[in-house]
Design a protein around this motif. Structure first.
Motif, PDB file in Angstrom:
ATOM      1  N   TRP A  34     -44.217  29.786 -39.630  1.00 23.25           N
ATOM      2  CA  TRP A  34     -45.249  30.672 -39.100  1.00 23.25           C
ATOM      3  C   TRP A  34     -46.618  30.325 -39.678  1.00 23.25           C
ATOM      4  CZ3 TRP A  34     -43.037  36.371 -38.911  1.00 23.25           C
ATOM      5  CH2 TRP A  34     -42.050  36.417 -37.925  1.00 23.25           C
ATOM      6  N   GLY A  35     -46.637  29.926 -40.922  1.00 25.09           N
ATOM      7  CA  GLY A  35     -47.835  29.356 -41.508  1.00 25.09           C
ATOM      8  C   GLY A  35     -48.997  30.296 -41.726  1.00 25.09           C
ATOM      9  N   PHE A  36     -50.110  29.675 -42.087  1.00 24.20           N
ATOM     10  CA  PHE A  36     -51.328  30.367 -42.510  1.00 24.20           C
ATOM     11  C   PHE A  36     -52.516  29.728 -41.797  1.00 24.20           C
ATOM     12  CE2 PHE A  36     -54.737  30.678 -45.874  1.00 24.20           C
ATOM     13  CZ  PHE A  36     -54.948  32.043 -45.740  1.00 24.20           C
ATOM     14  N   GLU A  37     -53.355  30.547 -41.214  1.00 22.96           N
ATOM     15  CA  GLU A  37     -54.469  30.033 -40.432  1.00 22.96           C
ATOM     16  C   GLU A  37     -55.368  29.093 -41.246  1.00 22.96           C
ATOM     17  OE1 GLU A  37     -57.669  31.969 -37.338  1.00 22.96           O
ATOM     18  OE2 GLU A  37     -57.694  32.699 -39.410  1.00 22.96           O
ATOM     19  N   GLY A  38     -55.484  29.359 -42.546  1.00 23.38           N
ATOM     20  CA  GLY A  38     -56.375  28.572 -43.390  1.00 23.38           C
ATOM     21  C   GLY A  38     -55.874  27.198 -43.765  1.00 23.38           C
ATOM     22  N   ASP A  39     -54.665  26.831 -43.338  1.00 24.85           N
ATOM     23  CA  ASP A  39     -54.151  25.488 -43.625  1.00 24.85           C
ATOM     24  C   ASP A  39     -54.984  24.446 -42.870  1.00 24.85           C
ATOM     25  OD1 ASP A  39     -52.104  26.532 -45.189  1.00 24.85           O
ATOM     26  OD2 ASP A  39     -50.704  26.650 -43.518  1.00 24.85           O
ATOM     27  N   THR A  40     -55.498  23.467 -43.579  1.00 26.76           N
ATOM     28  CA  THR A  40     -56.351  22.449 -42.965  1.00 26.76           C
ATOM     29  C   THR A  40     -55.585  21.605 -41.949  1.00 26.76           C
ATOM     30  OG1 THR A  40     -57.660  22.364 -44.992  1.00 26.76           O
ATOM     31  CG2 THR A  40     -57.927  20.539 -43.460  1.00 26.76           C
ATOM     32  N   PHE A  43     -52.192  22.271 -40.176  1.00 30.16           N
ATOM     33  CA  PHE A  43     -51.186  23.330 -40.056  1.00 30.16           C
ATOM     34  C   PHE A  43     -49.763  22.785 -40.096  1.00 30.16           C
ATOM     35  CE2 PHE A  43     -48.581  26.457 -37.879  1.00 30.16           C
ATOM     36  CZ  PHE A  43     -49.043  27.662 -38.400  1.00 30.16           C
ATOM     37  N   GLU A  44     -49.471  21.767 -39.302  1.00 31.69           N
ATOM     38  CA  GLU A  44     -48.103  21.248 -39.214  1.00 31.69           C
ATOM     39  C   GLU A  44     -47.685  20.536 -40.499  1.00 31.69           C
ATOM     40  OE1 GLU A  44     -46.074  22.110 -36.946  1.00 31.69           O
ATOM     41  OE2 GLU A  44     -47.618  23.155 -35.775  1.00 31.69           O
ATOM     42  N   LEU A  45     -48.610  19.822 -41.124  1.00 30.25           N
ATOM     43  CA  LEU A  45     -48.288  19.157 -42.387  1.00 30.25           C
ATOM     44  C   LEU A  45     -48.024  20.194 -43.476  1.00 30.25           C
ATOM     45  CD1 LEU A  45     -47.948  16.582 -44.022  1.00 30.25           C
ATOM     46  CD2 LEU A  45     -50.442  16.562 -44.392  1.00 30.25           C
ATOM     47  N   ALA A  46     -48.756  21.294 -43.461  1.00 27.45           N
ATOM     48  CA  ALA A  46     -48.529  22.371 -44.437  1.00 27.45           C
ATOM     49  C   ALA A  46     -47.133  22.965 -44.279  1.00 27.45           C
ATOM     50  CB  ALA A  46     -49.592  23.455 -44.279  1.00 27.45           C
ATOM     51  N   VAL A  47     -46.687  23.133 -43.039  1.00 27.56           N
ATOM     52  CA  VAL A  47     -45.333  23.635 -42.790  1.00 27.56           C
ATOM     53  C   VAL A  47     -44.301  22.678 -43.379  1.00 27.56           C
ATOM     54  CG1 VAL A  47     -43.615  24.112 -41.005  1.00 27.56           C
ATOM     55  CG2 VAL A  47     -45.950  24.968 -40.743  1.00 27.56           C
ATOM     56  N   LYS A  48     -44.502  21.392 -43.147  1.00 28.20           N
ATOM     57  CA  LYS A  48     -43.580  20.372 -43.647  1.00 28.20           C
ATOM     58  C   LYS A  48     -43.534  20.384 -45.183  1.00 28.20           C
ATOM     59  CE  LYS A  48     -42.646  15.391 -43.311  1.00 28.20           C
ATOM     60  NZ  LYS A  48     -43.118  14.099 -42.737  1.00 28.20           N
ATOM     61  N   SER A  49     -44.691  20.418 -45.827  1.00 27.72           N
ATOM     62  CA  SER A  49     -44.742  20.459 -47.298  1.00 27.72           C
ATOM     63  C   SER A  49     -44.101  21.727 -47.833  1.00 27.72           C
ATOM     64  CB  SER A  49     -46.192  20.377 -47.782  1.00 27.72           C
ATOM     65  OG  SER A  49     -46.739  19.098 -47.569  1.00 27.72           O
ATOM     66  N   ARG A  50     -44.379  22.850 -47.165  1.00 31.47           N
ATOM     67  CA  ARG A  50     -43.845  24.143 -47.606  1.00 31.47           C
ATOM     68  C   ARG A  50     -42.318  24.129 -47.588  1.00 31.47           C
ATOM     69  NH1 ARG A  50     -46.281  27.070 -43.929  1.00 31.47           N
ATOM     70  NH2 ARG A  50     -48.188  27.078 -45.179  1.00 31.47           N
ATOM     71  N   ASN A  78     -54.605  35.651 -39.446  1.00 35.56           N
ATOM     72  CA  ASN A  78     -54.582  35.055 -40.782  1.00 35.56           C
ATOM     73  C   ASN A  78     -53.217  34.459 -41.084  1.00 35.56           C
ATOM     74  OD1 ASN A  78     -57.260  35.575 -41.960  1.00 35.56           O
ATOM     75  ND2 ASN A  78     -56.717  37.739 -41.764  1.00 35.56           N
ATOM     76  N   PHE A  79     -52.171  35.209 -40.743  1.00 38.01           N
ATOM     77  CA  PHE A  79     -50.798  34.744 -40.918  1.00 38.01           C
ATOM     78  C   PHE A  79     -50.123  34.691 -39.552  1.00 38.01           C
ATOM     79  CE2 PHE A  79     -52.099  36.612 -44.867  1.00 38.01           C
ATOM     80  CZ  PHE A  79     -51.633  35.722 -45.820  1.00 38.01           C
ATOM     81  N   ALA A  80     -49.171  33.777 -39.432  1.00 41.33           N
ATOM     82  CA  ALA A  80     -48.386  33.639 -38.209  1.00 41.33           C
ATOM     83  C   ALA A  80     -49.244  33.546 -36.952  1.00 41.33           C
ATOM     84  CB  ALA A  80     -47.401  34.811 -38.087  1.00 41.33           C
TER      85      ALA A  80
END
Length: 326
Positions: free
Chosen positions: A266-272, A274-281, A63-65
Protein backbone atom coordinates in the motif's frame (compact mmCIF):
# COMPACT_ATOMS: atom_id res chain seq x y z
CA UNK A 1 -1.98 8.42 45.96
CA UNK A 2 1.67 9.18 46.91
CA UNK A 3 3.98 11.33 44.75
CA UNK A 4 5.81 8.41 43.13
CA UNK A 5 2.57 6.62 42.26
CA UNK A 6 1.16 9.86 40.88
CA UNK A 7 4.22 10.39 38.70
CA UNK A 8 4.05 6.85 37.35
CA UNK A 9 0.37 7.34 36.59
CA UNK A 10 1.14 10.59 34.76
CA UNK A 11 3.90 8.89 32.80
CA UNK A 12 1.56 6.13 31.70
CA UNK A 13 -1.04 8.66 30.57
CA UNK A 14 1.59 10.50 28.55
CA UNK A 15 2.85 7.33 26.90
CA UNK A 16 -0.72 6.68 25.82
CA UNK A 17 -0.67 10.05 24.07
CA UNK A 18 -3.14 11.88 26.33
CA UNK A 19 -0.80 14.69 27.44
CA UNK A 20 2.19 16.50 25.99
CA UNK A 21 5.18 14.15 26.25
CA UNK A 22 7.54 17.15 26.14
CA UNK A 23 6.29 18.22 29.55
CA UNK A 24 6.00 14.70 30.89
CA UNK A 25 8.96 14.72 33.23
CA UNK A 26 8.92 18.37 34.29
CA UNK A 27 8.14 17.23 37.85
CA UNK A 28 9.59 19.26 40.70
CA UNK A 29 12.09 17.81 43.14
CA UNK A 30 15.37 16.00 42.75
CA UNK A 31 14.20 12.46 42.05
CA UNK A 32 16.92 11.30 39.66
CA UNK A 33 14.92 8.15 38.85
CA UNK A 34 12.37 10.16 36.86
CA UNK A 35 13.58 10.82 33.35
CA UNK A 36 12.13 11.90 30.03
CA UNK A 37 14.04 9.44 27.87
CA UNK A 38 14.36 5.69 27.49
CA UNK A 39 17.78 4.26 28.34
CA UNK A 40 19.08 0.74 27.69
CA UNK A 41 22.27 -1.14 26.88
CA UNK A 42 23.40 -2.99 23.77
CA UNK A 43 26.53 -4.91 24.62
CA UNK A 44 29.03 -2.32 25.81
CA UNK A 45 27.08 0.56 24.28
CA UNK A 46 24.67 2.78 26.18
CA UNK A 47 21.64 3.76 24.10
CA UNK A 48 18.97 6.37 24.68
CA UNK A 49 15.77 7.14 22.82
CA UNK A 50 14.86 10.83 22.91
CA UNK A 51 11.71 12.35 21.49
CA UNK A 52 11.81 15.16 18.96
CA UNK A 53 8.00 15.39 19.16
CA UNK A 54 5.53 14.17 16.58
CA UNK A 55 3.94 14.88 13.20
CA UNK A 56 0.22 14.49 12.68
CA UNK A 57 -0.56 13.37 9.14
CA UNK A 58 -4.14 13.94 8.05
CA UNK A 59 -6.07 12.77 6.20
CA UNK A 60 -4.87 9.17 6.13
CA UNK A 61 -5.19 9.04 2.35
CA UNK A 62 -3.44 9.80 0.09
CA UNK A 63 -0.56 10.11 2.58
CA UNK A 64 -0.88 6.35 3.09
CA UNK A 65 -2.24 3.73 0.72
CA UNK A 66 -2.59 6.07 -2.28
CA UNK A 67 -4.91 4.57 -4.88
CA UNK A 68 -6.32 1.92 -2.53
CA UNK A 69 -10.09 1.80 -1.93
CA UNK A 70 -10.96 4.04 1.04
CA UNK A 71 -13.50 1.46 2.19
CA UNK A 72 -10.80 -1.21 2.40
CA UNK A 73 -8.38 1.14 4.19
CA UNK A 74 -11.00 2.25 6.73
CA UNK A 75 -11.98 -1.37 7.40
CA UNK A 76 -8.33 -2.22 8.13
CA UNK A 77 -7.95 0.77 10.46
CA UNK A 78 -11.20 -0.02 12.24
CA UNK A 79 -10.17 -3.65 12.77
CA UNK A 80 -7.00 -2.41 14.48
CA UNK A 81 -8.75 0.26 16.63
CA UNK A 82 -6.81 2.93 14.74
CA UNK A 83 -7.96 6.42 13.79
CA UNK A 84 -9.59 6.70 10.37
CA UNK A 85 -8.86 10.41 10.13
CA UNK A 86 -5.13 10.73 10.90
CA UNK A 87 -1.83 8.96 11.51
CA UNK A 88 0.27 10.30 14.36
CA UNK A 89 3.98 9.78 13.67
CA UNK A 90 6.37 9.70 16.60
CA UNK A 91 9.84 11.15 16.04
CA UNK A 92 12.17 8.88 17.99
CA UNK A 93 15.85 9.81 18.00
CA UNK A 94 18.39 7.11 18.83
CA UNK A 95 21.54 8.16 20.69
CA UNK A 96 24.47 5.75 20.85
CA UNK A 97 27.17 6.32 23.47
CA UNK A 98 30.47 4.48 23.78
CA UNK A 99 33.46 5.31 25.94
CA UNK A 100 34.61 7.98 23.50
CA UNK A 101 31.69 8.89 21.23
CA UNK A 102 28.18 10.28 21.37
CA UNK A 103 26.39 9.43 18.12
CA UNK A 104 22.97 10.60 16.91
CA UNK A 105 21.12 8.68 14.24
CA UNK A 106 19.06 11.39 12.51
CA UNK A 107 18.25 14.76 14.04
CA UNK A 108 14.50 15.32 13.87
CA UNK A 109 12.64 18.24 12.36
CA UNK A 110 14.48 21.28 13.63
CA UNK A 111 12.37 24.39 13.04
CA UNK A 112 10.62 23.06 9.92
CA UNK A 113 7.32 21.71 11.27
CA UNK A 114 6.18 23.96 14.10
CA UNK A 115 5.87 23.62 17.86
CA UNK A 116 4.90 19.94 17.97
CA UNK A 117 8.39 18.89 16.91
CA UNK A 118 11.96 20.15 17.02
CA UNK A 119 12.44 19.20 20.67
CA UNK A 120 15.68 17.25 20.24
CA UNK A 121 18.27 19.69 21.55
CA UNK A 122 16.19 20.57 24.61
CA UNK A 123 15.57 16.93 25.41
CA UNK A 124 19.23 16.00 24.85
CA UNK A 125 20.09 18.45 27.62
CA UNK A 126 17.45 16.84 29.86
CA UNK A 127 19.23 13.54 29.18
CA UNK A 128 22.57 15.05 30.21
CA UNK A 129 24.00 15.60 26.72
CA UNK A 130 25.03 19.03 25.46
CA UNK A 131 24.83 19.59 21.67
CA UNK A 132 28.55 20.45 21.74
CA UNK A 133 29.27 16.97 23.13
CA UNK A 134 27.80 15.15 20.13
CA UNK A 135 30.75 13.69 18.22
CA UNK A 136 28.96 12.14 15.24
CA UNK A 137 25.64 12.27 13.39
CA UNK A 138 24.53 9.54 11.00
CA UNK A 139 21.73 10.58 8.62
CA UNK A 140 19.54 7.75 7.31
CA UNK A 141 18.20 9.97 4.51
CA UNK A 142 17.75 13.67 3.85
CA UNK A 143 14.02 14.26 4.39
CA UNK A 144 13.23 17.32 6.55
CA UNK A 145 12.15 15.36 9.63
CA UNK A 146 15.49 13.52 9.67
CA UNK A 147 18.02 16.11 8.54
CA UNK A 148 16.20 19.28 9.65
CA UNK A 149 17.67 19.30 13.15
CA UNK A 150 21.22 19.77 11.85
CA UNK A 151 20.61 23.54 11.79
CA UNK A 152 18.50 25.88 13.92
CA UNK A 153 15.91 28.46 12.84
CA UNK A 154 18.70 30.93 12.07
CA UNK A 155 20.61 28.45 9.94
CA UNK A 156 23.34 27.90 12.52
CA UNK A 157 24.86 24.43 12.90
CA UNK A 158 23.30 22.64 15.90
CA UNK A 159 26.13 20.18 16.58
CA UNK A 160 29.30 22.16 15.86
CA UNK A 161 31.78 19.46 16.90
CA UNK A 162 30.15 16.53 15.12
CA UNK A 163 31.13 14.72 11.96
CA UNK A 164 28.05 14.14 9.81
CA UNK A 165 27.71 10.93 7.80
CA UNK A 166 25.43 10.70 4.75
CA UNK A 167 25.05 8.27 1.85
CA UNK A 168 26.84 9.47 -1.28
CA UNK A 169 23.81 8.44 -3.34
CA UNK A 170 21.56 10.50 -1.11
CA UNK A 171 23.87 13.52 -1.27
CA UNK A 172 24.10 13.40 -5.05
CA UNK A 173 20.33 13.09 -5.48
CA UNK A 174 19.39 16.14 -3.39
CA UNK A 175 22.25 18.28 -4.62
CA UNK A 176 21.52 17.58 -8.30
CA UNK A 177 20.02 20.32 -10.44
CA UNK A 178 16.67 18.55 -10.64
CA UNK A 179 15.92 15.67 -8.23
CA UNK A 180 13.73 13.12 -10.00
CA UNK A 181 10.27 12.57 -8.46
CA UNK A 182 8.79 10.96 -11.57
CA UNK A 183 8.32 7.59 -9.78
CA UNK A 184 6.73 9.14 -6.72
CA UNK A 185 3.02 9.58 -6.03
CA UNK A 186 3.53 13.07 -4.55
CA UNK A 187 1.37 15.62 -6.36
CA UNK A 188 2.01 18.64 -4.12
CA UNK A 189 4.63 20.71 -5.98
CA UNK A 190 5.06 23.03 -3.00
CA UNK A 191 5.92 20.07 -0.77
CA UNK A 192 8.50 18.83 -3.27
CA UNK A 193 10.17 22.25 -3.32
CA UNK A 194 10.21 22.43 0.48
CA UNK A 195 11.75 18.96 0.86
CA UNK A 196 14.48 19.76 -1.65
CA UNK A 197 15.18 23.16 -0.08
CA UNK A 198 15.60 21.75 3.45
CA UNK A 199 17.90 18.98 2.23
CA UNK A 200 20.11 21.38 0.27
CA UNK A 201 20.20 23.94 3.09
CA UNK A 202 21.43 21.42 5.65
CA UNK A 203 23.83 19.56 3.38
CA UNK A 204 25.39 22.86 2.34
CA UNK A 205 25.64 24.15 5.92
CA UNK A 206 27.32 20.94 7.08
CA UNK A 207 29.71 20.61 4.13
CA UNK A 208 32.87 21.18 6.23
CA UNK A 209 31.75 18.39 8.59
CA UNK A 210 30.28 16.05 5.97
CA UNK A 211 31.57 12.54 5.28
CA UNK A 212 29.95 10.51 2.52
CA UNK A 213 29.62 6.74 2.82
CA UNK A 214 28.85 3.90 0.43
CA UNK A 215 26.49 0.95 0.80
CA UNK A 216 27.74 -1.66 3.30
CA UNK A 217 30.05 0.83 4.98
CA UNK A 218 31.16 0.16 8.54
CA UNK A 219 31.81 3.31 10.57
CA UNK A 220 32.57 4.43 14.13
CA UNK A 221 33.33 0.85 15.25
CA UNK A 222 29.66 0.19 16.01
CA UNK A 223 27.60 0.99 12.90
CA UNK A 224 27.00 -0.79 9.60
CA UNK A 225 25.04 0.76 6.76
CA UNK A 226 22.69 -1.06 4.41
CA UNK A 227 21.07 0.70 1.47
CA UNK A 228 17.27 0.34 1.42
CA UNK A 229 16.32 2.52 -1.56
CA UNK A 230 12.91 3.70 -2.64
CA UNK A 231 11.74 6.03 0.08
CA UNK A 232 14.68 8.08 -1.18
CA UNK A 233 17.48 6.86 -3.47
CA UNK A 234 20.01 6.70 -0.66
CA UNK A 235 17.69 5.71 2.20
CA UNK A 236 19.55 3.42 4.62
CA UNK A 237 18.89 0.96 7.40
CA UNK A 238 21.45 1.47 10.17
CA UNK A 239 22.70 -1.53 12.15
CA UNK A 240 24.10 -0.67 15.57
CA UNK A 241 26.26 -3.47 16.96
CA UNK A 242 28.37 -4.35 19.98
CA UNK A 243 29.92 -7.79 20.15
CA UNK A 244 27.20 -10.28 19.15
CA UNK A 245 24.33 -7.89 19.89
CA UNK A 246 22.63 -5.80 17.20
CA UNK A 247 19.77 -3.38 16.73
CA UNK A 248 18.39 -2.34 13.32
CA UNK A 249 17.27 1.28 12.89
CA UNK A 250 14.80 1.09 9.98
CA UNK A 251 14.32 4.85 9.52
CA UNK A 252 11.41 5.41 7.07
CA UNK A 253 11.07 1.86 5.85
CA UNK A 254 7.71 1.95 7.67
CA UNK A 255 5.59 4.75 9.13
CA UNK A 256 2.37 3.04 10.22
CA UNK A 257 2.19 -0.12 12.35
CA UNK A 258 -1.20 -0.89 10.82
CA UNK A 259 -1.28 0.13 7.16
CA UNK A 260 2.28 -0.40 6.00
CA UNK A 261 3.01 -3.47 8.12
CA UNK A 262 -0.14 -5.36 7.20
CA UNK A 263 0.02 -4.22 3.58
CA UNK A 264 3.60 -3.30 2.57
CA UNK A 265 2.40 -2.80 -1.00
CA UNK A 266 0.00 0.00 0.00
CA UNK A 267 2.98 2.24 0.58
CA UNK A 268 3.48 5.88 1.42
CA UNK A 269 2.89 8.84 -0.85
CA UNK A 270 6.23 10.38 0.15
CA UNK A 271 8.28 7.51 -1.28
CA UNK A 272 10.46 8.95 -4.06
CA UNK A 273 10.29 5.68 -6.02
CA UNK A 274 7.03 4.10 -4.88
CA UNK A 275 7.50 0.61 -6.35
CA UNK A 276 11.15 0.34 -5.31
CA UNK A 277 10.16 1.33 -1.76
CA UNK A 278 7.62 -1.50 -1.70
CA UNK A 279 10.29 -3.95 -2.85
CA UNK A 280 12.81 -2.77 -0.22
CA UNK A 281 10.15 -2.79 2.50
CA UNK A 282 9.11 -6.38 1.82
CA UNK A 283 12.70 -7.62 1.56
CA UNK A 284 13.98 -6.05 4.75
CA UNK A 285 10.89 -6.73 6.86
CA UNK A 286 11.13 -10.37 5.81
CA UNK A 287 14.81 -10.48 6.80
CA UNK A 288 14.05 -8.90 10.18
CA UNK A 289 11.18 -11.30 10.82
CA UNK A 290 13.31 -14.35 9.99
CA UNK A 291 16.22 -13.18 12.14
CA UNK A 292 13.97 -12.11 15.07
CA UNK A 293 16.20 -9.04 15.34
CA UNK A 294 15.65 -6.14 17.70
CA UNK A 295 14.30 -3.24 15.63
CA UNK A 296 14.19 0.49 16.26
CA UNK A 297 11.54 2.49 14.42
CA UNK A 298 11.80 6.23 13.96
CA UNK A 299 8.07 6.83 13.54
CA UNK A 300 6.21 4.07 15.41
CA UNK A 301 4.93 4.66 18.97
CA UNK A 302 7.45 5.64 21.65
CA UNK A 303 10.08 4.40 22.25
CA UNK A 304 10.05 2.63 18.88
CA UNK A 305 11.57 -0.68 19.99
CA UNK A 306 10.16 -4.02 18.94
CA UNK A 307 10.26 -6.95 16.57
CA UNK A 308 8.83 -7.81 13.17
CA UNK A 309 6.60 -10.87 12.82
CA UNK A 310 5.40 -12.42 9.57
CA UNK A 311 1.62 -12.35 9.38
CA UNK A 312 -0.02 -13.83 6.29
CA UNK A 313 1.04 -11.85 3.22
CA UNK A 314 2.15 -8.96 5.41
CA UNK A 315 3.81 -8.35 8.75
CA UNK A 316 3.03 -7.41 12.34
CA UNK A 317 4.84 -5.03 14.68
CA UNK A 318 5.42 -6.48 18.16
CA UNK A 319 6.17 -3.56 20.46
CA UNK A 320 8.79 -4.29 23.12
CA UNK A 321 7.40 -3.62 26.62
CA UNK A 322 8.90 -0.51 28.21
CA UNK A 323 9.30 -0.53 31.98
CA UNK A 324 8.72 2.83 33.65
CA UNK A 325 11.19 3.90 36.36
CA UNK A 326 10.31 2.76 39.90
Amino acid sequence: MDRRTALKHSALIALLGIIDVKKLFAASGNNSEIRGFHKFNLGKLELRVITDGHILMKPVQPNFAPGISSTVVEKTLDANFASKSEVDLSINILVVQSASRTILIDTGCGANFGKDSGWLTENLVHAGIKPSEVTDVVISHAHPDHIGGLTDKDGQVTFPNARVYLSRIEHDFWMSNSPDFSKSKITDEGLKKMVVAVARKNITALKPQLHLFEDRAEILDCIRIKLAPGHTPGHCVVQVFSGQESLYHVADLVHSQVLVFEHPEWGFEGDTDFELAVKSRRKILNELALSRALVFSYHLPWPGLGHVKKQGEGFEWIQQPTVLPD
